[in-house]
Every structure is written in structure tokens, then in C-alpha cells.
Design an enzyme around this catalytic site. Structure first.
Site, short mmCIF file in Angstrom:
data_model
loop_
_atom_site.label_atom_id
_atom_site.label_comp_id
_atom_site.label_asym_id
_atom_site.label_seq_id
_atom_site.Cartn_x
_atom_site.Cartn_y
_atom_site.Cartn_z
N SER A 141 -34.87 -46.63 16.24
CA SER A 141 -35.36 -46.54 14.87
C SER A 141 -34.22 -46.85 13.92
O SER A 141 -33.04 -46.63 14.27
CB SER A 141 -35.88 -45.12 14.60
N TYR A 158 -35.10 -35.79 14.88
CA TYR A 158 -35.50 -37.18 15.14
C TYR A 158 -34.29 -38.11 15.04
O TYR A 158 -34.06 -38.96 15.91
CB TYR A 158 -36.59 -37.60 14.15
#
Length: 253
Positions: A141, A158
Site C-alpha cells: 500500500s 495497518y
């Protein structure tokens, strides 16, 4: 057809980016294992691929070593080999740092980091046995590299899980290079998937995102899938340990 006779495993292929990646591989003639905890979603992906596609649906949990071993064993038993692995399965979490508990921290890291470790380790052993090299593609990401997310909030669990995956990919790339197995990352920016649907349904939040994208549009799952096709092909044979950013220019700002 670039991947005729090749077998690809795509985790989290029951929806979103994973589904788009699986469908692109099908279009290029690959045998595709659609691995997901969401068995109905995985079956829908296979249905969308069409009746002529060579696919296998496997319900499994990427955080469970026995499940991962079963997935790889079934893949080899059904198709004869594993040539390509796409570690796409992942989850997000939005709990602020000061409120984050162990359970949520562990769950995000188990899926986003332990899962790719297990899948890569077990699949690469089969690639080495076969002796024809292979491709490992990890979906990381932009949030492995920047902290403020598309939600406008920090996501410490995350961020750290995807940052760890970024470095895991480099370590895998170095160790497996001797076997002609490459390992690379795709770092998506904001893409229209079930993960982002709720946030992007808010006009103000969507405008906040668009204002930070030089290309002026939200990404589509096919944008990620096209990058996966490149990294799985011979065209990327001189790349390993690298990251391709598919983010509309987010990280260029």
C-alpha cells in the site's frame, strides 16, 4: 496469451483487487486458484471468468499454516505446479493509536504480514522443487510509505503491517533470487473496492482524496491487475525486491 500453461494463486480473490487480478490472469490463459475465506465471493469470481476458464476455488485462511499448506498441496495436485503467487488478502483497521487493543493489532498483522510470509514460504518451496523459477507479488500500500491515509487518519497497525511486508518482500527477493524466483510489491493508492466504498460514499471525503491525486481520478481494480500482469510476466524478469506505485501520483506530491 502470456500465461498459457502457468498456474497462479491469488489470495483474497473473492472481491476487489484480488478478483480483478484473477480475472486478468484468466484472460491471459493462466490456471488460477481463487483463494479466499469468502467462498461465495470466490465462486462468483470463477463464474465471472467464464466456463472456458481453468479455475479452482479454495476456501482458506492465510493466517493458518495448515490452511496455506492445503491450498498449495491442492494447487499442485490439481494443476501440477505453482508458478505465480499473488498475496493480495488483507484487512484494514481505523482504531486510533491510543485506543488500539492487542486483539485488533494482532489481527491486522496476522492477515497483512504473517499471511504473505506463510503463503510465500510454502509456495516457494514448490517453485524450487519444480525448478522453473517463479513470481511472488505482494500487494502492499502507499500507506507503507506515507502515514496519512485516504481516510485522513493514521492507521498505525495497518501502516506497520504494510511497511513490514515491504521489507519482507526485499528479504524474500534476496534469498530466492538463486532459484530464479522474483518477489516484488504493488503499492496501490486509493482504489474503488469494497474496502473503500464506505469512505468514498462521503462526498467530502472523496473530494479530499481527489484533491491529492494529480491524475484526477480514483483508481480501479484493473489498474492494480495490470501491474500484477507485468510483474508476473517475463517482461519483469530483471526486477526483484522492487515496488511499483499505482497511486495516481499520491506519493509524488
Amino acid at each position: 496469451m502470456k500465461f498459457k500453461g502457468k498456474t497462479a494463486i491469488v489470495t483474497g480473490a473473492g472481491s476487489g483487487n484480488g478478483r480483478a487480478i484473477a480475472l486478468k490472469f484468466f484472460q491471459e490463459g493462466a490456471n488460477v486458484v481463487i483463494a479466499d475465506m469468502n467462498e461465495e465471493g470466490a465462486k462468483e469470481t470463477l463464474k465471472l471468468a467464464g466456463p472456458e476458464s481453468n479455475g479452482l476455488v479454495i476456501k482458506m485462511d492465510v493466517t493458518n499454516r495448515d490452511d496455506v499448506q492445503r491450498m498449495v498441496t491442492e494447487t499442485v495436485g490439481f494443476f501440477g505446479a505453482v508458478d505465480i503467487l499473488v498475496n493480495n488478502a488483507g484487512i484494514v483497521g481505523f482504531t486510533p493509536f491510543l485506543e488500539l487493543d492487542d486483539k485488533e493489532w494482532d489481527k491486522v498483522h496476522d492477515v497483512n504480514l504473517k499471511g504473505p510470509f506463510l503463503c510465500s514460504q510454502i509456495a516457494s518451496r514448490e517453485m524450487i522443487k519444480k525448478g522453473n523459477g517463479g513470481r511472488i507479488i505482494n500487494i502492499t500500500s502507499v500507506e507503507a510509505h506515507v502515514i496519512v491515509s485516504s481516510s485522513g487518519k493514521c492507521q498505525p497497525h495497518y501502516n506497520s503491517s504494510k511497511g513490514g511486508l515491504n521489507l519482507l518482500t526485499k528479504a524474500i527477493a534476496i534469498e530466492l533470487a538463486q532459484y530464479a524466483i522474483t518477489a516484488n510489491n504493488i503499492a496501490p493508492g486509493v482504489v474503488e473496492t469494497p474496502f473503500t466504498a464506505e469512505g468514498l460514499s462521503n462526498p467530502e471525503a472523496k473530494r479530499w482524496v481527489l484533491d491529492r491525486l494529480p491524475v484526477g481520478r480514483i483508481g480501479k481494480p484493473d489498474d492494480i491487475a495490470n501491474a500484477a500482469l507485468f510483474l508476473a510476466s517475463e517482461d519483469s524478469s530483471y526486477m526483484t525486491g522492487s515496488t511499483i506505485f499505482v497511486d495516481g501520483g499520491w506519493t509524488a506530491l
